[in-house]
Design a protein around this motif. Structure first.
Motif, PDB file in Angstrom:
ATOM      1  N   PRO A   1       0.819  -1.216   0.000  1.00  0.00           N
ATOM      2  CA  PRO A   1       0.000   0.000   0.000  1.00  0.00           C
ATOM      3  C   PRO A   1       0.853   1.267   0.000  1.00  0.00           C
ATOM      4  CG  PRO A   1       0.114  -0.902   2.201  1.00  0.00           C
ATOM      5  CD  PRO A   1       0.828  -1.885   1.303  1.00  0.00           C
ATOM      6  N   GLY A   2       0.189   2.393  -0.254  1.00  0.00           N
ATOM      7  CA  GLY A   2       0.867   3.677  -0.287  1.00  0.00           C
ATOM      8  C   GLY A   2      -0.138   4.803  -0.391  1.00  0.00           C
ATOM      9  N   ASP A   3       0.345   5.992  -0.718  1.00  0.00           N
ATOM     10  CA  ASP A   3      -0.544   7.139  -0.864  1.00  0.00           C
ATOM     11  C   ASP A   3      -1.394   6.959  -2.122  1.00  0.00           C
ATOM     12  OD1 ASP A   3       0.559   8.198   1.383  1.00  0.00           O
ATOM     13  OD2 ASP A   3       1.825   9.648   0.336  1.00  0.00           O
ATOM     14  N   MET A   4      -2.702   6.935  -1.937  1.00  0.00           N
ATOM     15  CA  MET A   4      -3.638   6.620  -3.017  1.00  0.00           C
ATOM     16  C   MET A   4      -4.543   7.807  -3.310  1.00  0.00           C
ATOM     17  SD  MET A   4      -6.977   4.221  -2.748  1.00  0.00           S
ATOM     18  CE  MET A   4      -7.795   5.626  -1.973  1.00  0.00           C
ATOM     19  N   GLU A   5      -4.805   8.043  -4.600  1.00  0.00           N
ATOM     20  CA  GLU A   5      -5.761   9.051  -5.018  1.00  0.00           C
ATOM     21  C   GLU A   5      -6.446   8.587  -6.296  1.00  0.00           C
ATOM     22  OE1 GLU A   5      -3.876  12.788  -6.205  1.00  0.00           O
ATOM     23  OE2 GLU A   5      -1.966  11.721  -6.325  1.00  0.00           O
ATOM     24  N   TYR A   6      -7.555   9.230  -6.631  1.00  0.00           N
ATOM     25  CA  TYR A   6      -8.257   8.869  -7.861  1.00  0.00           C
ATOM     26  C   TYR A   6      -8.928  10.099  -8.437  1.00  0.00           C
ATOM     27  CZ  TYR A   6     -12.501   8.674  -4.918  1.00  0.00           C
ATOM     28  OH  TYR A   6     -13.530   8.977  -4.070  1.00  0.00           O
ATOM     29  N   ARG A   7      -9.290  10.006  -9.727  1.00  0.00           N
ATOM     30  CA  ARG A   7      -9.927  11.144 -10.384  1.00  0.00           C
ATOM     31  C   ARG A   7     -10.790  10.692 -11.551  1.00  0.00           C
ATOM     32  NH1 ARG A   7      -5.882  14.579 -14.237  1.00  0.00           N
ATOM     33  NH2 ARG A   7      -5.019  12.891 -15.492  1.00  0.00           N
ATOM     34  N   GLY A   8     -11.615  11.640 -12.036  1.00  0.00           N
ATOM     35  CA  GLY A   8     -12.430  11.416 -13.220  1.00  0.00           C
ATOM     36  C   GLY A   8     -12.164  12.507 -14.239  1.00  0.00           C
TER      37      GLY A   8
ATOM     38  N   TRP B   1     -13.087  16.269 -13.851  1.00  0.00           N
ATOM     39  CA  TRP B   1     -14.388  16.484 -13.225  1.00  0.00           C
ATOM     40  C   TRP B   1     -14.336  16.291 -11.717  1.00  0.00           C
ATOM     41  CZ3 TRP B   1     -18.966  14.282 -16.609  1.00  0.00           C
ATOM     42  CH2 TRP B   1     -19.054  15.043 -17.782  1.00  0.00           C
ATOM     43  N   PHE B   2     -13.470  15.408 -11.258  1.00  0.00           N
ATOM     44  CA  PHE B   2     -13.289  15.267  -9.819  1.00  0.00           C
ATOM     45  C   PHE B   2     -11.915  14.664  -9.530  1.00  0.00           C
ATOM     46  CE2 PHE B   2     -15.469  11.304 -11.093  1.00  0.00           C
ATOM     47  CZ  PHE B   2     -14.638  10.332 -10.546  1.00  0.00           C
ATOM     48  N   ARG B   3     -11.431  14.941  -8.326  1.00  0.00           N
ATOM     49  CA  ARG B   3     -10.145  14.421  -7.868  1.00  0.00           C
ATOM     50  C   ARG B   3     -10.226  14.274  -6.356  1.00  0.00           C
ATOM     51  NH1 ARG B   3      -4.620  15.952 -10.473  1.00  0.00           N
ATOM     52  NH2 ARG B   3      -3.133  14.768  -9.224  1.00  0.00           N
TER      53      ARG B   3
ATOM     54  N   LEU C   1     -13.185   2.889  -5.952  1.00  0.00           N
ATOM     55  CA  LEU C   1     -13.791   4.124  -5.449  1.00  0.00           C
ATOM     56  C   LEU C   1     -14.051   5.116  -6.575  1.00  0.00           C
ATOM     57  CD1 LEU C   1     -11.696   4.626  -2.193  1.00  0.00           C
ATOM     58  CD2 LEU C   1     -14.058   3.811  -2.363  1.00  0.00           C
ATOM     59  N   ALA C   2     -13.130   5.180  -7.539  1.00  0.00           N
ATOM     60  CA  ALA C   2     -13.299   6.101  -8.667  1.00  0.00           C
ATOM     61  C   ALA C   2     -14.537   5.744  -9.478  1.00  0.00           C
ATOM     62  CB  ALA C   2     -12.056   6.072  -9.559  1.00  0.00           C
ATOM     63  N   LEU C   3     -14.748   4.458  -9.708  1.00  0.00           N
ATOM     64  CA  LEU C   3     -15.925   4.025 -10.459  1.00  0.00           C
ATOM     65  C   LEU C   3     -17.213   4.395  -9.725  1.00  0.00           C
ATOM     66  CD1 LEU C   3     -15.187   0.506 -12.011  1.00  0.00           C
ATOM     67  CD2 LEU C   3     -16.029   2.530 -13.203  1.00  0.00           C
ATOM     68  N   VAL C   4     -17.262   4.113  -8.426  1.00  0.00           N
ATOM     69  CA  VAL C   4     -18.476   4.418  -7.674  1.00  0.00           C
ATOM     70  C   VAL C   4     -18.704   5.926  -7.615  1.00  0.00           C
ATOM     71  CG1 VAL C   4     -19.680   4.156  -5.476  1.00  0.00           C
ATOM     72  CG2 VAL C   4     -18.214   2.314  -6.314  1.00  0.00           C
ATOM     73  N   HIS C   5     -17.631   6.695  -7.432  1.00  0.00           N
ATOM     74  CA  HIS C   5     -17.748   8.153  -7.439  1.00  0.00           C
ATOM     75  C   HIS C   5     -18.330   8.630  -8.775  1.00  0.00           C
ATOM     76  CE1 HIS C   5     -16.000  12.134  -5.860  1.00  0.00           C
ATOM     77  NE2 HIS C   5     -16.678  12.432  -6.942  1.00  0.00           N
ATOM     78  N   GLY C   6     -17.814   8.074  -9.875  1.00  0.00           N
ATOM     79  CA  GLY C   6     -18.319   8.433 -11.194  1.00  0.00           C
ATOM     80  C   GLY C   6     -19.783   8.078 -11.367  1.00  0.00           C
TER      81      GLY C   6
ATOM     82  N   LEU D   1     -19.140   5.276 -18.822  1.00  0.00           N
ATOM     83  CA  LEU D   1     -18.048   5.441 -17.867  1.00  0.00           C
ATOM     84  C   LEU D   1     -16.963   4.407 -18.161  1.00  0.00           C
ATOM     85  CD1 LEU D   1     -16.991   6.754 -15.244  1.00  0.00           C
ATOM     86  CD2 LEU D   1     -18.414   5.145 -13.967  1.00  0.00           C
ATOM     87  N   TYR D   2     -15.741   4.876 -18.419  1.00  0.00           N
ATOM     88  CA  TYR D   2     -14.616   3.993 -18.740  1.00  0.00           C
ATOM     89  C   TYR D   2     -13.721   3.755 -17.528  1.00  0.00           C
ATOM     90  CZ  TYR D   2     -15.107   4.050 -23.871  1.00  0.00           C
ATOM     91  OH  TYR D   2     -15.534   3.871 -25.167  1.00  0.00           O
ATOM     92  N   SER D   3     -13.272   2.513 -17.379  1.00  0.00           N
ATOM     93  CA  SER D   3     -12.237   2.144 -16.411  1.00  0.00           C
ATOM     94  C   SER D   3     -11.296   1.160 -17.091  1.00  0.00           C
ATOM     95  CB  SER D   3     -12.851   1.493 -15.165  1.00  0.00           C
ATOM     96  OG  SER D   3     -11.845   0.939 -14.332  1.00  0.00           O
ATOM     97  N   ASP D   4     -10.008   1.198 -16.741  1.00  0.00           N
ATOM     98  CA  ASP D   4      -9.077   0.216 -17.302  1.00  0.00           C
ATOM     99  C   ASP D   4      -8.821  -0.936 -16.339  1.00  0.00           C
ATOM    100  OD1 ASP D   4      -7.448   1.346 -15.378  1.00  0.00           O
ATOM    101  OD2 ASP D   4      -5.983   2.180 -16.773  1.00  0.00           O
ATOM    102  N   SER D   5      -9.631  -1.042 -15.279  1.00  0.00           N
ATOM    103  CA  SER D   5      -9.442  -2.078 -14.255  1.00  0.00           C
ATOM    104  C   SER D   5     -10.558  -3.109 -14.302  1.00  0.00           C
ATOM    105  CB  SER D   5      -9.382  -1.439 -12.864  1.00  0.00           C
ATOM    106  OG  SER D   5      -9.406  -2.432 -11.858  1.00  0.00           O
TER     107      SER D   5
END
Length: 209
Positions: A91-98, A107-109, A124-129, A142-146
């Motif tokens: 683990p480490g410092d995690m962030e996400y955005r759209g 649109w969000f970060r 979390l990014a997908l649910v936020h979107g 809504l696109y995700s590469d995961s």
């Protein structure tokens, strides 16, 4: 009533023996050349894992089709929202955005948060979107590469193996809120798998590779 099954994954994201089809599917869905098979007992599954898939009398099952993968030759949809996560360490410092694909506008970060993982951030990014699209009545895909994140959203459960600590308590609070939203809401937003091989990095990528 059918008995409990165990699943051996020889070739997949994380090869090993799994006690549920849900966990097995996360390892093999869309994985090129995946090899896996079900067994009636955990002992048989573990023995098969040790000896290898070539030793099984029945051929190992091929990989199921990718999760909502668009045909590589097809263009991506410019009028769409893409999401991605970044994590410095695991683990480490995690962030996400759209990011809106056509304009490149963010649109969000959210974040960074301590002691998270990239898979959690993608979820979390997908649910936020999804929540944003529903709240604002935005009719975009809504696109995700995961693949993992998409499957977790479909299951309404973040299946991370990360242990909760005092440092990452805010991350697990976000996970709980996201899972609650998925349980209590329906949505019409279409979730699509971003084809990195054909289209390059997803527009929401943080560019830190």
């Amino acid at each position: 009533m059918a008995g409990k099954k165990f699943y051996t994954v020889w070739v997949g994201v994380n090869p090993g023996v799994y006690a549920s089809w849900t966990d097995c599917k996360l390892q093999v869905a869309g994985y090129p050349g995946a090899r896996y098979r079900s067994f009636d007992t955990g002992e048989a599954a573990r023995e098969a894992y040790e000896t290898g898939w070539q030793s099984c009398r029945e051929p190992a099952k091929p990989s199921p089709p990718p999760v909502r993968e668009i045909v590589p030759s097809a263009p991506y949809l410019r009028e769409s929202l893409s999401v991605d996560a970044a994590c410095s360490g695991n683990p480490g410092d995690m962030e996400y955005r759209g990011v809106h694909v056509a304009s490149g506008k963010e649109w969000f970060r959210v974040g960074p948060f301590r002691q998270g993982t990239n898979n959690i951030g993608e979820f979390l990014a997908l649910v936020h979107g999804l929540a944003l699209m529903k709240r604002e009545h935005i009719p975009l895909p809504l696109y995700s590469d995961s693949r993992n994140a998409i499957l977790w959203v479909e299951m309404k459960k973040c299946r991370t193996r990360l242990e909760q600590t005092a440092a990452n308590a805010p991350v697990f609070e976000l996970i709980g809120r996201a899972e609650k939203w998925l349980r209590e809401n329906t949505y019409e937003t279409q979730i699509l798998k971003w084809n990195t091989r054909a289209w390059g990095e997803i527009p929401a990528d943080f560019g830190r590779k």
